[in-house]
Design a protein around this motif. Structure first.
Motif, PDB file in Angstrom:
ATOM      1  N   THR A 137       0.573  -5.979 -11.502  1.00 54.91           N
ATOM      2  CA  THR A 137       0.711  -4.642 -10.938  1.00 54.91           C
ATOM      3  C   THR A 137       1.651  -4.655  -9.745  1.00 54.91           C
ATOM      4  O   THR A 137       2.583  -3.862  -9.662  1.00 54.91           O
ATOM      5  CB  THR A 137      -0.653  -4.131 -10.446  1.00 54.91           C
ATOM      6  OG1 THR A 137      -1.638  -4.510 -11.380  1.00 54.91           O
ATOM      7  CG2 THR A 137      -0.618  -2.644 -10.245  1.00 54.91           C
ATOM      8  N   ILE A 138       1.383  -5.577  -8.852  1.00 52.59           N
ATOM      9  CA  ILE A 138       2.160  -5.574  -7.620  1.00 52.59           C
ATOM     10  C   ILE A 138       3.600  -5.957  -7.866  1.00 52.59           C
ATOM     11  O   ILE A 138       4.525  -5.334  -7.365  1.00 52.59           O
ATOM     12  CB  ILE A 138       1.515  -6.514  -6.578  1.00 52.59           C
ATOM     13  CG1 ILE A 138       0.139  -5.958  -6.190  1.00 52.59           C
ATOM     14  CG2 ILE A 138       2.389  -6.646  -5.344  1.00 52.59           C
ATOM     15  CD1 ILE A 138      -0.651  -6.846  -5.280  1.00 52.59           C
ATOM     16  N   SER A 139       3.783  -6.966  -8.725  1.00 51.66           N
ATOM     17  CA  SER A 139       5.161  -7.395  -8.934  1.00 51.66           C
ATOM     18  C   SER A 139       5.952  -6.386  -9.755  1.00 51.66           C
ATOM     19  O   SER A 139       7.171  -6.407  -9.751  1.00 51.66           O
ATOM     20  CB  SER A 139       5.207  -8.786  -9.575  1.00 51.66           C
ATOM     21  OG  SER A 139       4.340  -8.817 -10.687  1.00 51.66           O
ATOM     22  N   SER A 140       5.242  -5.509 -10.443  1.00 51.67           N
ATOM     23  CA  SER A 140       5.971  -4.515 -11.225  1.00 51.67           C
ATOM     24  C   SER A 140       6.383  -3.311 -10.377  1.00 51.67           C
ATOM     25  O   SER A 140       7.065  -2.422 -10.833  1.00 51.67           O
ATOM     26  CB  SER A 140       5.102  -4.028 -12.397  1.00 51.67           C
ATOM     27  OG  SER A 140       4.111  -3.158 -11.906  1.00 51.67           O
ATOM     28  N   LEU A 141       5.950  -3.288  -9.154  1.00 56.08           N
ATOM     29  CA  LEU A 141       6.304  -2.145  -8.303  1.00 56.08           C
ATOM     30  C   LEU A 141       7.800  -2.158  -8.023  1.00 56.08           C
ATOM     31  O   LEU A 141       8.378  -3.202  -7.777  1.00 56.08           O
ATOM     32  CB  LEU A 141       5.542  -2.225  -6.979  1.00 56.08           C
ATOM     33  CG  LEU A 141       4.052  -1.930  -7.022  1.00 56.08           C
ATOM     34  CD1 LEU A 141       3.421  -2.248  -5.685  1.00 56.08           C
ATOM     35  CD2 LEU A 141       3.808  -0.482  -7.407  1.00 56.08           C
ATOM     36  N   LEU A 186       0.829  -1.212   0.000  1.00 58.68           N
ATOM     37  CA  LEU A 186       0.000   0.000   0.000  1.00 58.68           C
ATOM     38  C   LEU A 186       0.858   1.255   0.000  1.00 58.68           C
ATOM     39  O   LEU A 186       0.540   2.242  -0.659  1.00 58.68           O
ATOM     40  CB  LEU A 186      -0.920  -0.002   1.229  1.00 58.68           C
ATOM     41  CG  LEU A 186      -2.109  -0.963   1.155  1.00 58.68           C
ATOM     42  CD1 LEU A 186      -2.796  -1.050   2.505  1.00 58.68           C
ATOM     43  CD2 LEU A 186      -3.084  -0.531   0.069  1.00 58.68           C
ATOM     44  N   ILE A 187       1.949   1.191   0.742  1.00 55.02           N
ATOM     45  CA  ILE A 187       2.816   2.369   0.806  1.00 55.02           C
ATOM     46  C   ILE A 187       3.376   2.687  -0.571  1.00 55.02           C
ATOM     47  O   ILE A 187       3.497   3.841  -0.967  1.00 55.02           O
ATOM     48  CB  ILE A 187       3.935   2.142   1.840  1.00 55.02           C
ATOM     49  CG1 ILE A 187       3.342   2.277   3.236  1.00 55.02           C
ATOM     50  CG2 ILE A 187       5.073   3.134   1.640  1.00 55.02           C
ATOM     51  CD1 ILE A 187       4.305   1.998   4.334  1.00 55.02           C
ATOM     52  N   LYS A 188       3.667   1.627  -1.346  1.00 55.67           N
ATOM     53  CA  LYS A 188       4.187   1.876  -2.683  1.00 55.67           C
ATOM     54  C   LYS A 188       3.075   2.306  -3.645  1.00 55.67           C
ATOM     55  O   LYS A 188       3.276   3.129  -4.520  1.00 55.67           O
ATOM     56  CB  LYS A 188       4.867   0.620  -3.219  1.00 55.67           C
ATOM     57  CG  LYS A 188       6.209   0.381  -2.569  1.00 55.67           C
ATOM     58  CD  LYS A 188       6.835  -0.868  -3.139  1.00 55.67           C
ATOM     59  CE  LYS A 188       7.925  -1.372  -2.216  1.00 55.67           C
ATOM     60  NZ  LYS A 188       8.309  -2.731  -2.589  1.00 55.67           N
ATOM     61  N   LEU A 189       1.917   1.713  -3.433  1.00 55.31           N
ATOM     62  CA  LEU A 189       0.812   2.053  -4.338  1.00 55.31           C
ATOM     63  C   LEU A 189       0.283   3.463  -4.069  1.00 55.31           C
ATOM     64  O   LEU A 189      -0.190   4.140  -4.972  1.00 55.31           O
ATOM     65  CB  LEU A 189      -0.334   1.047  -4.174  1.00 55.31           C
ATOM     66  CG  LEU A 189      -0.168  -0.295  -4.865  1.00 55.31           C
ATOM     67  CD1 LEU A 189      -1.320  -1.215  -4.528  1.00 55.31           C
ATOM     68  CD2 LEU A 189      -0.063  -0.116  -6.384  1.00 55.31           C
ATOM     69  N   SER A 233      -8.728  -2.399  -5.971  1.00 50.08           N
ATOM     70  CA  SER A 233      -9.325  -3.643  -5.479  1.00 50.08           C
ATOM     71  C   SER A 233      -8.486  -4.301  -4.400  1.00 50.08           C
ATOM     72  O   SER A 233      -8.833  -5.366  -3.905  1.00 50.08           O
ATOM     73  CB  SER A 233      -9.501  -4.622  -6.641  1.00 50.08           C
ATOM     74  OG  SER A 233      -8.223  -5.035  -7.083  1.00 50.08           O
ATOM     75  N   ILE A 234      -7.392  -3.647  -4.011  1.00 52.73           N
ATOM     76  CA  ILE A 234      -6.435  -4.395  -3.198  1.00 52.73           C
ATOM     77  C   ILE A 234      -6.998  -4.860  -1.858  1.00 52.73           C
ATOM     78  O   ILE A 234      -6.777  -5.990  -1.445  1.00 52.73           O
ATOM     79  CB  ILE A 234      -5.121  -3.593  -3.015  1.00 52.73           C
ATOM     80  CG1 ILE A 234      -4.141  -4.416  -2.192  1.00 52.73           C
ATOM     81  CG2 ILE A 234      -5.362  -2.249  -2.369  1.00 52.73           C
ATOM     82  CD1 ILE A 234      -2.718  -4.085  -2.444  1.00 52.73           C
ATOM     83  N   ILE A 235      -7.768  -3.980  -1.219  1.00 50.52           N
ATOM     84  CA  ILE A 235      -8.314  -4.393   0.074  1.00 50.52           C
ATOM     85  C   ILE A 235      -9.334  -5.504  -0.128  1.00 50.52           C
ATOM     86  O   ILE A 235      -9.396  -6.472   0.621  1.00 50.52           O
ATOM     87  CB  ILE A 235      -8.962  -3.205   0.809  1.00 50.52           C
ATOM     88  CG1 ILE A 235      -7.938  -2.092   0.995  1.00 50.52           C
ATOM     89  CG2 ILE A 235      -9.495  -3.639   2.166  1.00 50.52           C
ATOM     90  CD1 ILE A 235      -6.733  -2.505   1.777  1.00 50.52           C
ATOM     91  N   GLY A 236     -10.123  -5.349  -1.199  1.00 51.38           N
ATOM     92  CA  GLY A 236     -11.073  -6.399  -1.526  1.00 51.38           C
ATOM     93  C   GLY A 236     -10.359  -7.723  -1.742  1.00 51.38           C
ATOM     94  O   GLY A 236     -10.813  -8.771  -1.266  1.00 51.38           O
ATOM     95  N   LEU A 238     -10.578   0.936   4.757  1.00 50.32           N
ATOM     96  CA  LEU A 238     -11.869   0.854   4.071  1.00 50.32           C
ATOM     97  C   LEU A 238     -12.548   2.214   3.996  1.00 50.32           C
ATOM     98  O   LEU A 238     -13.476   2.409   3.222  1.00 50.32           O
ATOM     99  CB  LEU A 238     -12.780  -0.151   4.783  1.00 50.32           C
ATOM    100  CG  LEU A 238     -12.421  -1.620   4.528  1.00 50.32           C
ATOM    101  CD1 LEU A 238     -13.207  -2.534   5.431  1.00 50.32           C
ATOM    102  CD2 LEU A 238     -12.659  -1.974   3.058  1.00 50.32           C
ATOM    103  N   GLN A 239     -12.090   3.122   4.818  1.00 45.63           N
ATOM    104  CA  GLN A 239     -12.688   4.454   4.759  1.00 45.63           C
ATOM    105  C   GLN A 239     -11.895   5.412   3.902  1.00 45.63           C
ATOM    106  O   GLN A 239     -12.263   6.574   3.752  1.00 45.63           O
ATOM    107  CB  GLN A 239     -12.791   5.012   6.169  1.00 45.63           C
ATOM    108  CG  GLN A 239     -13.899   4.314   6.903  1.00 45.63           C
ATOM    109  CD  GLN A 239     -14.080   4.888   8.262  1.00 45.63           C
ATOM    110  OE1 GLN A 239     -13.299   5.730   8.687  1.00 45.63           O
ATOM    111  NE2 GLN A 239     -15.112   4.457   8.928  1.00 45.63           N
TER     112      GLN A 239
END
Lengths: 410, 577
Positions: free
Chosen positions: B248-252, B142-145, B226-229, B217-218
């Motif tokens: 997406t995630i692995s390309s970070l 999440l920090i990277k996203l 969709s990550i939290i989902g 979630l807020q």
């Protein structure tokens, strides 16, 4: 039970311990206590504050009063004074020490004033009202010199390893009761000591919490002026913090009351119980005196009877044979012995009677004293519990007020 | 699967770790039934509606849909708790529906004496299990996203024992306050045999992790993706698989400093090649070491230095001040409670012994009762402060830490830009020198030409023939090269001036390009953090601190009022006696 009535409660307050510079002659400084007193007026209206007499006394004056009373009223439970020993690490002039002693001295005087006999003593009145106590004290000096070792004397008597043969049920019960009382009071004393320590720690931490909150408040206030929905957080913290400060302060107050007064009441009670036990020991001693004498008397009578009836005891058989052998007139010797024993028995009988009288009288006094003690004890316990409740009510009332206000203004 | 295996191991009745008054746990059958229904790892552990958990000392599970309703309606402190956890939205029923609950924590054995805890998370009508490391990985992603977003904290990674110790302080006997005091955490079950300290730490984690998810979630930005989902989707049984299979995630990029703050899923080559300043570097004022830097601390940077200082101070005050003292107070109060209980006993004994003493005995037994009640009231207060003041305070400390992380991110981005600026200056200086050399060389050439004419051969040695190197380098990705260039700005070996000039010119172009990216990113980051994130943080913080203060005041008032009543009753009884 009801035959003994405690004296009406005098108004006695010991307060305001003041450190005094000693004059050139005496050694060092000392502390004086202010004693305000007013004799109980017989049912009538008190005539206002004018009746209150105020004197100043120091601890050694109290000691003198105690010694004189202990000497004059050996059959009374003279209430004990707070320890004269001052532990080295304690500052004799610290507020905590003098306040506690002050309260203890007040307990001492109030106990005296309630005691039906001791309250009537001249010395107590002089002590409470005389402006010329010093002169009185000097006139007593010689007498006092003789008194001073009385305590040690009783101490040696007490140390006798003897116990009473036939203890009356009454005293068995009294002893058992006082033991339990002692146990309970000292247990509660210890628990309150723990409570005080913790409350003090909490009060201190509330203080520190308050300091942190104040810094936080400053930090938040110097920050940007945000128009948050809450309003200014800094102001809120400030309001809240006032509650913390008040709480810290009054919790410390409450702890101080418990420490300086309530626990002192309990400790004084423990000491008072000890004094009561001492009196009972003294009473036991009188009874032991009587019992020993009557033992001796019994033995003498037996011996005399043996001689009269001609049956020597086993050990005497050889002796009489020997005497026979050496030509001593047995019969003459026997007569002489009997007459000696007779006069001994006579003397002993009177002594035993006297000892019995003393022991009985002492026992009667002791019973009366125990009853007085019981009443004073009950009165004191009730009073100090009530005061305890009042202090808590005051504390929580303040707390309710403070936090209701804070909650509202937040 | 781990879920399966743990049922045989982990589904042990946990009554031994529950406080005595929650002892109904075993008998209730809910947890005991775990072992029976193996195939279904999920529903077996949820005790259904016949568990009026509030009346049972709130021991355990909230049924997924009913749980929120029951708890919010049942006791004021429970709903109050929710107010603390998730400020504004939580109170609406829609917000309540969309909230996460952690139903239970179970100890799972990995064999060889190793074990870990899984948390059973309920969201809407789905239930999923995650372990701590998965939360940790989620947060890193999440920090990277969302590099410019304040990502809520998770509890720090600590071994079970050390956490227990750290919150228990030196006193090993410190136990959790009774949970019957209307505190929220009791709604989670802990399965498996864990000791008391572990239990404390697990409860702390349950709380923090629940709050972590609910805060996410807020967050509208986060929920747009969709990550939290995905995290909460039971179909994704293995979170690691999700990470490794997601393009997406692995390309970070490895470092958040190389992420594209505007669109993290699109890491441009320019971003991927940004230099990474050392973490400790750049303590606030870059311009200080002034090695030819044109960057003087601007007003903006000064402001950020101040902000960072203030946030640090805030965090520290909260942590080593407010939180610490409050925790200590709670602990002392907890011990004091025992003293009061002992006093109650002592007075009772005293009363019995004085039973012939008439009203004194009565007074003593009133006192015994009063102390008993006072102990109960204190216990209640300790519970409330522990759960509803200390825990939120500790969370506030963590959130302040997360805010500081965000400011640090901006500082490092600033340092990054500064590095680029410095390299650019260095390169430009170098280029200038090379060009001067070149000019000199040309002048000399001309002179030589003039004086010696065409026919003469002169062996003018060129400084370097290391050209193969140069070519090789050109094969490299220019962006990889840039990283090197930046590093070796000054240590430059002599080369053919012409080649050199060309190389340096290329370098400068690359640096300029990166600098452009970096500078524009920094502008966005600065603006976002300063104008959006931090104000939002402050608003939230103010609200949360305010709630804490307000609750605290309320507890104090209630506590005082109850005690006042106790002592007044005592006094009344005594007067009647």
């Amino acid at each position: 039970m009801s035959e003994i009535k405690l004296g009406d409660q005098w108004f006695i307050i010991v307060s305001d311990p003041q450190k005094q510079r000693g004059d050139k002659s005496s050694s060092g400084s000392y502390v004086t206590y202010q004693i305000s007193s007013k004799p109980a007026t017989e049912g009538d209206k008190r005539s206002g504050e004018d009746d209150i007499t105020v004197v100043h006394r120091r601890y050694s004056d109290f000691v003198l009063l105690y010694q004189i009373l202990a000497n004059d009223y050996p059959a009374c439970i003279v209430p004990p004074l707070p320890d004269k020993k001052v532990l080295n690490y304690l500052d004799r002039f610290s507020q905590s020490f003098t306040q506690k002693r002050c309260h203890s001295l007040q307990n001492f005087l109030q106990r005296l004033a309630q005691h039906p006999v001791l309250s009537q003593s001249k010395i107590l009145h002089t002590f409470l009202v005389s402006s010329d106590w010093d002169a009185y004290q000097k006139s007593l000096a010689e007498t006092v010199g003789n008194l001073s070792n009385k305590e040690e004397l009783t101490e040696t008597i007490m140390n006798a390893f003897k116990s009473v043969h036939s203890q009356s049920d009454e005293f068995v019960e009294i002893k058992e009761k006082s033991g339990k009382l002692d146990h309970n009071v000292s247990k509660i004393d210890k628990l309150f000591h723990r409570v005080v320590k913790k409350q003090e720690a909490i009060a201190e931490d509330y203080g520190k919490l308050g300091l942190s909150l104040r810094e936080l408040q400053e930090l938040v206030t110097t920050g940007d002026d945000r128009n948050s929905e809450v309003g200014n957080l800094g102001t809120k913290i400030k309001t809240f913090n006032e509650g913390m400060a008040q709480l810290s302060y009054s919790l410390r107050d409450l702890s101080r009351y418990i420490d300086y007064e309530y626990i002192i009441d309990l400790r004084d009670m423990e000491d008072y119980i000890d004094s009561m036990k001492q009196l009972i020991k003294l009473k036991d001693q009188k009874q032991i005196d009587y019992e020993e004498l009557s033992d001796y008397l019994t033995r003498s009578i037996n011996e005399k009877n043996n001689l009269i009836s001609g049956y020597g005891s086993g050990s005497n058989f050889f002796k009489s044979k020997l005497e026979e052998f050496t030509g001593i007139n047995q019969e003459a010797a026997r007569r002489e012995k009997i007459s000696k024993l007779e006069s001994k028995v006579q003397a002993l009988t009177t002594e035993v009677e006297n000892a019995k009288k003393v022991a009985d009288a002492f026992e009667k006094e002791a019973l009366k004293e125990v009853e007085i003690f019981e009443q004073i004890k009950t009165r004191e316990l009730k009073r100090s519990l009530t005061t305890l409740a009042d202090h808590h009510i005051e504390f929580y009332q303040k707390m309710v007020n403070t936090w209701s206000k804070i909650e509202e203004s937040l | 699967m781990t879920e399966q295996s743990e049922h045989s191991n982990g589904g042990v009745c946990a009554s031994s770790i529950q406080p005595a008054r929650n002892g109904g746990l075993c008998g209730h059958g809910g947890v005991g039934g775990v072992g029976e229904a193996e195939g279904d790892p999920v529903h077996t552990q949820i005790i259904q509606e016949d568990n009026p958990f509030v009346e049972h000392g709130q021991s355990y599970v909230a049924p997924h849909s009913g749980g929120g309703r029951t708890s919010s309606g049942s006791s004021s402190s429970a709903s109050l708790q929710e107010g603390l956890l998730a400020p504004p939205l939580a109170k609406s029923s829609a917000g309540e529906q969309g909230r996460v609950r952690i139903l239970e924590a179970s100890k799972v054995s990995e064999g060889q004496g190793r074990s870990y805890i899984t948390y059973t998370i309920s969201y809407r009508d789905r239930v999923v299990r995650r372990r701590y490391s998965e939360f940790e990985s989620l947060r890193k992603i999440l920090i990277k996203l969302f590099p410019m977003t304040l990502i809520p904290p998770i509890p720090e990674k600590q071994s079970l024992t050390s956490y227990g110790k750290s919150i228990a302080g030196s006193n090993a006997n410190y136990v959790l306050p009774s949970e019957a005091a209307g505190c929220d955490l009791a709604v989670s079950v802990i399965n498996g045999s864990v000791n008391l300290n572990d239990q404390k730490m697990i409860r702390h984690r349950i709380r923090m992790l629940t709050s972590f998810l609910n805060r996410l979630l807020q967050n509208e930005e986060v929920t747009k993706t969709s990550i939290i989902g995905d995290f909460l989707d039971p179909n994704n049984a293995n979170w690691n698989d999700v990470i490794t299979t997601s393009a997406t995630i692995s390309s970070l990029p490895k470092s958040v400093l190389q992420c594209n703050p505007l669109d993290p899923t699109n890491t441009t080559p320019a971003h991927a090649s940004l230099p990474i300043p050392p973490l400790s570097s750049a303590p606030q004022l870059m311009g200080k070491d002034g090695v030819g830097t044109s960057t003087k601390p601007s007003a903006e940077d000064m402001e950020f230095s101040r902000i960072e200082y203030e946030y640090k101070k805030y965090e520290q005050l909260l942590h080593t001040g407010v939180y610490k003292y409050n925790r200590r107070i709670t602990r002392t109060m907890h011990e004091l409670k025992q003293d009061l209980a002992d006093l109650s006993e002592a007075f009772a004994e005293f009363a019995v012994e004085q039973s012939k003493g008439g009203d004194l005995a009565e007074l003593l037994s009133y006192l015994s009762n009063a102390n008993d009640e006072a102990a109960a009231v204190l216990d209640d207060l300790v519970g409330k402060i522990y759960y509803n003041i200390n825990e939120p305070l500790s969370e506030a400390v963590h959130i302040a830490g997360a805010a500081r992380e965000l400011i640090q991110y901006r500082r490092l981005k600033f340092a990054q830009r500064d590095m680029l600026k410095k390299s650019l200056l260095g390169k430009e200086g170098h280029l200038k020198r090379l060009q001067e050399q070149e000019d000199d060389a040309k002048a000399i050439d001309q002179l030589v030409d003039q004086h010696l004419g065409e026919g003469t051969r002169i062996n003018l040695q060129r400084p370097s023939e290391a050209s193969p190197n140069t070519y090789k380098r050109k094969l490299f990705s220019r962006f990889n090269k840039l990283a090197n260039i930046v590093k070796e700005t000054v240590t430059y070996q002599e080369q053919d001036p012409k080649v050199n000039i060309k190389t340096v010119q290329e370098d400068i172009e690359q640096i300029k390009e990166s600098l452009d990216v970096s500078a524009s990113d920094l502008d966005v980051i600065t603006a976002t953090i300063r104008d959006v994130q931090l104000p939002a943080f402050s608003r939230n913080r103010d609200k949360e601190l305010y709630d804490i203060l307000k609750n605290y005041s309320k507890y104090m008032k209630e506590y005082a009022a109850k005690n006042l009543e106790i002592w007044k009753d005592l006094r009344k009884q005594e007067e009647n006696a």
